[in-house]
Design an enzyme around this catalytic site. Structure first.
Site, PDB file in Angstrom:
ATOM      1  N   TRP A 101     -15.241  24.385 -15.312  1.00 63.37           N
ATOM      2  CA  TRP A 101     -14.963  25.782 -15.704  1.00 63.37           C
ATOM      3  C   TRP A 101     -16.218  26.439 -16.242  1.00 63.37           C
ATOM      4  O   TRP A 101     -16.484  27.613 -15.979  1.00 63.37           O
ATOM      5  CB  TRP A 101     -13.809  25.838 -16.697  1.00 63.37           C
ATOM      6  N   ASP A 170     -15.195  30.103 -24.163  1.00 63.08           N
ATOM      7  CA  ASP A 170     -13.949  29.912 -23.429  1.00 63.08           C
ATOM      8  C   ASP A 170     -13.155  28.849 -24.196  1.00 63.08           C
ATOM      9  O   ASP A 170     -13.528  27.679 -24.208  1.00 63.08           O
ATOM     10  CB  ASP A 170     -14.283  29.431 -22.002  1.00 63.08           C
ATOM     11  N   LYS A 194      -1.826  26.973 -21.615  1.00 64.17           N
ATOM     12  CA  LYS A 194      -1.956  25.587 -22.126  1.00 64.17           C
ATOM     13  C   LYS A 194      -1.387  25.497 -23.535  1.00 64.17           C
ATOM     14  O   LYS A 194      -0.418  24.788 -23.765  1.00 64.17           O
ATOM     15  CB  LYS A 194      -3.415  25.151 -22.108  1.00 64.17           C
TER      16      LYS A 194
HETATM   17  N1  PMP Z   1     -11.353  27.596 -18.567  1.00 60.81           N
HETATM   18  C1  PMP Z   1     -10.792  26.411 -18.876  1.00 60.81           C
HETATM   19  C2  PMP Z   1     -11.372  25.599 -19.984  1.00 60.81           C
HETATM   20  C3  PMP Z   1      -9.675  25.967 -18.157  1.00 60.81           C
HETATM   21  O1  PMP Z   1      -9.132  24.783 -18.456  1.00 60.81           O
HETATM   22  C4  PMP Z   1      -9.154  26.767 -17.117  1.00 60.81           C
HETATM   23  C5  PMP Z   1      -7.935  26.383 -16.321  1.00 60.81           C
HETATM   24  N2  PMP Z   1      -7.545  25.124 -16.270  1.00 60.81           N
HETATM   25  C6  PMP Z   1      -9.789  27.978 -16.821  1.00 60.81           C
HETATM   26  C7  PMP Z   1     -10.868  28.357 -17.568  1.00 60.81           C
HETATM   27  C8  PMP Z   1      -9.279  28.861 -15.713  1.00 60.81           C
HETATM   28  O2  PMP Z   1      -8.149  29.496 -16.184  1.00 60.81           O
HETATM   29  P1  PMP Z   1      -7.259  30.447 -15.265  1.00 60.81           P
HETATM   30  O3  PMP Z   1      -6.536  29.568 -14.330  1.00 60.81           O
HETATM   31  O4  PMP Z   1      -6.367  31.117 -16.270  1.00 60.81           O
HETATM   32  O5  PMP Z   1      -8.171  31.396 -14.598  1.00 60.81           O
END
Ligand code: PMP
Length: 358
Positions: A101, A170, A194
């Protein structure tokens, strides 16, 4: 049949949250209307969104220097909104590359401007956190970006250096799981699915003064100012998703807030890591205890045969979504706020019983 769901997101919710969400689908706030059919301009929805914002501020002790936004597009939309809003042609953004990510966020910044890696653990499939200095003075820095908890790889930053620029984090997979000092950061974002609610909304906690750094034309929907000025209702907000956050945060408050959940989260993680280390059939994916995530516990079996047998054993014992992410393999137990301590204890018993049978 009770299932223990270790999914990394969408993740388990406290039963009170989905029971109240079901009620609201039938009759929201004594309106005799479903929350799914109510206008986002109606007084009950406007006050629900306002209440959710106040809950966020209360639970994380956030001052009025900050605002809280509820946006569409998931955490992934933030990957491009951040450089669009805060990176100019004369500045540079710095990224800490500690997982998939984090790398996705970096990629968007590179598309839109000048971005550099401050550090990276890609050399070892992100199974550790790079060591950092205590303080940094970065040239021409627009901001530095962190991913607080690396959901896929099971690492989590426990502290941050100081920087001569804004810090953007994030926190998709650990916001509200522990006490944090929000005032250390300039922008925090988190997809809700989450630890906070359901998919469809991304929470953004933004220091209002950061917006003074905007210096270019930004499409209206991608401009933080638009959402700040319109209280997250410039267009139709994801009302039901925000409501699940509202219910979840009320649940968190009722059990004592982030201070209390942090203790429980630590107990759950300690139990699980201790069993993985003790059990002769498994190894932790992240070697250094100080790098390990309290939210996503990643581990591998000693060999492929054991891995296949344990997957089968989990299925028979109603353990679901325990498979590791495809780039890591093995197993991942996501133990966010709503995962009860008893379920982690049960899982530890299952691991012991598996060891005794094989
Ligand atoms: N950042 C992190 C740390 C994540 O775990 C995730 C999704 N698993 C995301 C970003 C992406 O999130 P989204 O699916 O809401 O775009």
């Amino acid at each position: 049949m009770h299932k223990i769901n270790f999914c990394s997101g969408p993740a388990v919710l406290p039963p009170t949250v989905y029971n109240k969400a079901i009620e609201a689908i039938q009759n929201f706030d004594h309106t005799d209307q479903s929350i799914l059919e109510l206008s986002h301009r109606s007084s009950s929805i406007v006050s629900m969104i306002q209440e959710t914002k106040l809950l966020v501020k209360e639970l994380l002790a956030i001052s009025d220097e900050y605002d809280v936004l509820f946006l569409h597009g998931g955490a992934s939309m933030q990957f491009c909104m951040i450089p669009m809003n805060f990176l100019s042609t004369s500045t540079k953004a710095y990224y800490t590359l500690t997982g998939q990510w984090a790398s996705n966020a970096f990629h968007e910044a590179q598309l839109l401007g000048n971005a550099d890696a401050l550090c990276s653990s890609a050399d070892s499939n992100y199974n550790y956190l790079p060591s950092l200095q205590q303080a940094y003075t970065l040239d021409n820095s627009a901001y530095v970006h962190f991913t607080s908890n690396n959901t896929i790889y099971g690492t989590q930053w426990k502290s941050y250096p100081s920087f001569n620029c804004p810090i953007i984090v994030d926190m998709s997979s650990d916001l509200f799981s522990k006490k944090i000092n929000v005032h250390q950061f300039d922008l925090i974002y988190a997809g809700a699915q989450k630890n906070i609610g359901i998919a469809g909304v991304c929470m953004v906690i933004i220091k209002k003064s950061l917006l003074e750094k905007q210096n270019k034309l930004i499409p209206t929907m991608l401009n933080y100012n638009t959402h700040l000025l319109h209280e997250s209702s410039f267009n139709t907000p994801p009302v039901f998703a925000i409501y699940t956050c509202n219910l979840n945060l009320k649940w968190l408050k009722s059990i004592g807030g982030v201070q209390e959940i942090e203790k429980i989260n630590q107990m759950k993680a300690q139990l699980l890591y201790a069993e993985i280390e003790r059990n002769s059939l498994f190894d932790c994916t992240v070697a250094k205890p100080e790098d390990r995530s309290l939210m996503n516990v990643t581990f591998v079996a000693k060999n492929k045969e054991i891995e296949i047998a344990f997957k089968d054993f989990c299925k028979k014992n109603n353990i679901v979504s325990i498979d590791g992410y495809r780039t890591v393999g093995g197993f991942r137990a996501s133990i966010y706020n709503a995962m009860p301590l008893q379920d982690v204890q049960l899982f530890v018993e299952i691991m012991k019983s598996f060891e005794s049978k094989i």
